[in-house]
Design a protein around this motif. Structure first.
Motif, PDB file in Angstrom:
ATOM      1  N   GLY A  40       0.808  -1.209   0.000  1.00  0.00           N
ATOM      2  CA  GLY A  40       0.000   0.000   0.000  1.00  0.00           C
ATOM      3  C   GLY A  40       0.844   1.263   0.000  1.00  0.00           C
ATOM      4  N   LEU A  41       1.917   1.256   0.780  1.00  0.00           N
ATOM      5  CA  LEU A  41       2.792   2.430   0.821  1.00  0.00           C
ATOM      6  C   LEU A  41       3.515   2.631  -0.509  1.00  0.00           C
ATOM      7  CD1 LEU A  41       4.385   2.040   4.384  1.00  0.00           C
ATOM      8  CD2 LEU A  41       2.663   3.710   3.664  1.00  0.00           C
ATOM      9  N   SER A  42       3.908   1.517  -1.149  1.00  0.00           N
ATOM     10  CA  SER A  42       4.653   1.635  -2.405  1.00  0.00           C
ATOM     11  C   SER A  42       3.795   2.176  -3.540  1.00  0.00           C
ATOM     12  CB  SER A  42       5.245   0.277  -2.797  1.00  0.00           C
ATOM     13  OG  SER A  42       4.213  -0.658  -3.095  1.00  0.00           O
ATOM     14  N   SER A  44       1.223   4.196  -3.024  1.00  0.00           N
ATOM     15  CA  SER A  44       0.554   5.430  -2.582  1.00  0.00           C
ATOM     16  C   SER A  44       1.251   6.684  -3.069  1.00  0.00           C
ATOM     17  CB  SER A  44       0.471   5.458  -1.051  1.00  0.00           C
ATOM     18  OG  SER A  44       1.767   5.523  -0.480  1.00  0.00           O
ATOM     19  N   GLY A  45       2.359   6.501  -3.767  1.00  0.00           N
ATOM     20  CA  GLY A  45       3.035   7.665  -4.321  1.00  0.00           C
ATOM     21  C   GLY A  45       4.260   8.114  -3.554  1.00  0.00           C
TER      22      GLY A  45
END
Length: 266
Positions: A40-42, A44-45
């Motif tokens: 998700g973090l990767s 998310s921008g």
């Protein structure tokens, strides 16, 4: 007039150990949750953050060309050698300090002094005295493992219940028998804890140790990847170190359970 009845407070429920199957399920769930957060973090921008898929792809490439295997073996050799040497020396020194007050007074100041100096700060001195071969790399890892293990062993001997020692003396046991049959078994949990801490310190020192003119190793590979902003390779190195350290730590836990079966566990 009726006598008042006094109710006894109910005993607190005993803490139950989690079942092995449930523990495995929770471990797997934690890993999946961690991967989900990472993914998700990767996506998310966040600038530059590599996702799990890219890391797996890069890891497969490094395995295919033999680079990862070579680096893992080189780092394992250095960590294992330094850790074993540090532990083998730390255990008798810790016993000596804990059992003999004179030895404690002579050795403890040096142990406490060097504990305040990070092993990484020893690297320049190690290079000047030992050159740039394998010896200084192993030495700084050895120092990290030794200083962690010796204090734990020493404290384990000091914390042995005096009642047990006195009871053994009353029964006519010699100092040698007391040491071998009472002090050593009672100190074993402390020794294992010290070894686990020393193992973590050894792996934590590895990356800096491989700054010393290394040509292979996980730390060396991560430092080279940093120069080219190769994040997938850095993540592969980090994960490899974490997995290897975790496996070695689990092996120490298994040894602890076999050596301290008499100890009550939660």
């Amino acid at each position: 007039m009726t006598a008042a009845t006094v109710t006894e407070p109910s005993a607190s429920p005993r803490r139950r150990r989690p079942r092995p199957g449930r523990t495995v399920v929770l471990n797997v769930a934690a890993v999946i949750a961690g991967l989900a957060v990472w993914t998700g973090l990767s996506v998310s921008g966040i600038t530059g953050l590599t996702g799990p898929i890219e890391v797996v792809r890069r890891g497969a490439e490094l395995v295919a060309d033999g680079t990862l295997v070579t680096d893992v073996l080189a780092s394992l050799r250095r960590v294992f050698t330094g850790f074993v040497l540090g532990t083998v020396l730390a255990v008798p020194v810790g016993f000596l300090m804990g059992w003999y007050a004179t030895a404690r007074a002579l050795i403890e100041p040096y142990v406490q002094f060097f504990r305040t100096i990070p092993p990484l700060a020893i690297i320049p001195l190690a290079i000047l005295l030992m050159g740039i071969g394998e010896t200084p790399k192993v030495f700084v890892i050895f120092l990290a493992a030794f200083l962690s293990s010796v204090v734990s062993t020493f404290q384990g001997v000091l914390d042995v219940d005096r009642t047990l020692i006195n009871a053994a003396r009353v029964l006519g046991a010699s100092d040698r028998t007391i040491f071998m049959k009472v002090v050593v078994p009672a100190s074993t949990p402390f020794i294992i804890v010290g070894m686990r801490i020393g193992l973590g310190a050894a792996w934590g020192t590895l990356v800096a140790a491989e700054l010393i003119a290394a040509q292979e190793g996980l730390g060396y590979r991560m430092q080279q990847a940093q120069l080219y902003y190769d994040l997938p390779t850095i993540f592969v190195g980090l994960i490899s170190i974490g997995v290897l350290g975790l496996v070695m730590d689990r092996l120490l836990l298994l040894a602890e359970r076999r050596l301290t079966g008499w100890q009550e566990r939660r």
